[in-house]
Design an enzyme around this catalytic site. Sequence first.
Site, PDB file in Angstrom:
ATOM      1  N   GLY A  45     107.066 -39.306 -41.090  1.00 10.68           N
ATOM      2  CA  GLY A  45     107.248 -38.003 -40.476  1.00 10.68           C
ATOM      3  C   GLY A  45     106.828 -38.519 -39.034  1.00 10.68           C
ATOM      4  N   GLN A  50     104.756 -34.870 -30.732  1.00 12.16           N
ATOM      5  CA  GLN A  50     104.103 -36.616 -30.676  1.00 12.16           C
ATOM      6  C   GLN A  50     105.426 -37.249 -29.145  1.00 12.16           C
ATOM      7  OE1 GLN A  50     104.652 -37.307 -35.120  1.00 12.16           O
ATOM      8  NE2 GLN A  50     102.922 -38.164 -34.490  1.00 12.16           N
ATOM      9  N   CYS A  94      98.387 -41.857 -37.900  1.00 15.08           N
ATOM     10  CA  CYS A  94      99.070 -40.552 -37.390  1.00 15.08           C
ATOM     11  C   CYS A  94     100.103 -41.894 -36.629  1.00 15.08           C
ATOM     12  CB  CYS A  94      98.233 -40.110 -36.427  1.00 15.08           C
ATOM     13  SG  CYS A  94      98.993 -38.875 -36.076  1.00 15.08           S
ATOM     14  N   LEU A  95     101.255 -42.007 -36.756  1.00 17.28           N
ATOM     15  CA  LEU A  95     101.691 -42.107 -35.065  1.00 17.28           C
ATOM     16  C   LEU A  95     100.731 -42.533 -33.994  1.00 17.28           C
ATOM     17  CD1 LEU A  95     105.617 -42.283 -36.074  1.00 17.28           C
ATOM     18  CD2 LEU A  95     104.080 -44.450 -37.014  1.00 17.28           C
ATOM     19  N   HIS A 136     100.732 -32.330 -42.582  1.00 17.32           N
ATOM     20  CA  HIS A 136     100.329 -33.230 -41.268  1.00 17.32           C
ATOM     21  C   HIS A 136     100.348 -32.952 -40.130  1.00 17.32           C
ATOM     22  CE1 HIS A 136      98.915 -37.208 -39.866  1.00 17.32           C
ATOM     23  NE2 HIS A 136     100.213 -37.229 -38.887  1.00 17.32           N
ATOM     24  N   GLU A 137     102.459 -32.869 -40.562  1.00 16.57           N
ATOM     25  CA  GLU A 137     103.240 -32.446 -38.918  1.00 16.57           C
ATOM     26  C   GLU A 137     103.051 -31.136 -38.928  1.00 16.57           C
ATOM     27  OE1 GLU A 137     104.462 -35.106 -37.458  1.00 16.57           O
ATOM     28  OE2 GLU A 137     104.338 -36.026 -39.582  1.00 16.57           O
ATOM     29  N   HIS A 140     100.317 -30.543 -36.160  1.00 15.84           N
ATOM     30  CA  HIS A 140     100.999 -31.152 -35.060  1.00 15.84           C
ATOM     31  C   HIS A 140     101.280 -29.944 -34.399  1.00 15.84           C
ATOM     32  CE1 HIS A 140      99.978 -35.835 -35.143  1.00 15.84           C
ATOM     33  NE2 HIS A 140     100.902 -35.675 -35.445  1.00 15.84           N
TER      34      HIS A 140
HETATM   35  O1  K1U Z   1     103.283 -38.030 -38.726  1.00 17.63           O
HETATM   36  C1  K1U Z   1     102.749 -38.920 -37.806  1.00 17.63           C
HETATM   37  O2  K1U Z   1     101.688 -39.254 -36.927  1.00 17.63           O
HETATM   38  C2  K1U Z   1     103.186 -39.708 -38.578  1.00 17.63           C
HETATM   39  C3  K1U Z   1     102.489 -39.997 -40.125  1.00 17.63           C
HETATM   40  C4  K1U Z   1     103.381 -39.217 -41.110  1.00 17.63           C
HETATM   41  C5  K1U Z   1     101.998 -39.324 -42.561  1.00 17.63           C
HETATM   42  C6  K1U Z   1     101.114 -40.239 -42.970  1.00 17.63           C
HETATM   43  C7  K1U Z   1     100.069 -39.882 -44.373  1.00 17.63           C
HETATM   44  C8  K1U Z   1      99.738 -39.239 -44.731  1.00 17.63           C
HETATM   45  C9  K1U Z   1     100.449 -37.551 -43.306  1.00 17.63           C
HETATM   46  C10 K1U Z   1     101.178 -38.295 -42.773  1.00 17.63           C
HETATM   47  C11 K1U Z   1     103.413 -41.705 -40.234  1.00 17.63           C
HETATM   48  O3  K1U Z   1     104.299 -42.272 -40.858  1.00 17.63           O
HETATM   49  S1  K1U Z   1     101.646 -42.613 -40.024  1.00 17.63           S
HETATM   50  C12 K1U Z   1     102.872 -44.190 -41.272  1.00 17.63           C
HETATM   51  C13 K1U Z   1     103.176 -44.406 -42.879  1.00 17.63           C
HETATM   52  O4  K1U Z   1     101.930 -43.755 -43.001  1.00 17.63           O
HETATM   53  C14 K1U Z   1     103.610 -45.162 -43.237  1.00 17.63           C
HETATM   54  C15 K1U Z   1     104.031 -46.052 -42.333  1.00 17.63           C
HETATM   55  C16 K1U Z   1     104.978 -46.588 -43.487  1.00 17.63           C
HETATM   56  C17 K1U Z   1     105.490 -46.537 -44.845  1.00 17.63           C
HETATM   57  C18 K1U Z   1     104.252 -45.454 -45.136  1.00 17.63           C
HETATM   58  C19 K1U Z   1     103.830 -44.975 -44.666  1.00 17.63           C
HETATM   59 ZN    ZN Z   2     100.579 -37.489 -37.011  1.00 19.68          ZN
END
Ligand code: K1U
Ligand code: ZN
Length: 172
Positions: A45, A50, A94-95, A136-137, A140
């Site tokens: 997401g 972001q 979270c990225l 989560h998004e 944000h």
């Molecule tokens: O919003 C963001 O920062 C993105 C975030 C979203 C998220 C992750 C976990 C739970 C809820 C929301 C991410 O994508 S972090 C990376 C991640 O979770 C992932 C990366 C590669 C494969 C699978 C998951």
């Molecule tokens: Zn996030």
Amino acid sequence: MKLPILIHPDPRLKKVCDPVPDLSDDLRTLAKDMLETMYDAPGIGLAAPQVGVLSRLIVVDCIKDEESTPRPLIMFNPEILASSDDLSVYEEGCLSIPDQFADVTRPEAVKVAWIDENGNSKEEEFDGLWATCVQHEIDHLNGKLFIDYLKPLKRQMITRKMVKLKREMARA
Ligand code: K1U
Ligand code: ZN
């Protein structure tokens, strides 16, 4: 085009974002660039703040299996219409807070309304990881990060690590 992702702490990640009044080609391009940035990260997401844009736009695709068909969703003005009483716990990341993970409890299922990239109104019930990710998004867009659900001490510890990381990145 890949976009740079803001790292916490950044005042833009704490702002309540503005609704998108009308779709434009610029906003559609932004959404496509956000998807490219999300897949490249990789992530499931990404929310417009972001990448420094304070508008109510998120992109999600929770298909993690490389053999399955991707399902990219572009959501303008996403709104949670209903949340389940059942809760689920997921270890979120979270990225904007790289390499930090923590358990967050949220409703297991949510009904969401949004406007898609063609201007059509959509409504769908999400559960499991999709529900976690959409919540989560949308957080944000309201200036809320997953660490805001943690105890203050843990939140402070993560924030200090991010301040140090940003200092190191600025030096490199
Ligand atoms: O919003 C963001 O920062 C993105 C975030 C979203 C998220 C992750 C976990 C739970 C809820 C929301 C991410 O994508 S972090 C990376 C991640 O979770 C992932 C990366 C590669 C494969 C699978 C998951
Ligand atoms: Zn996030």
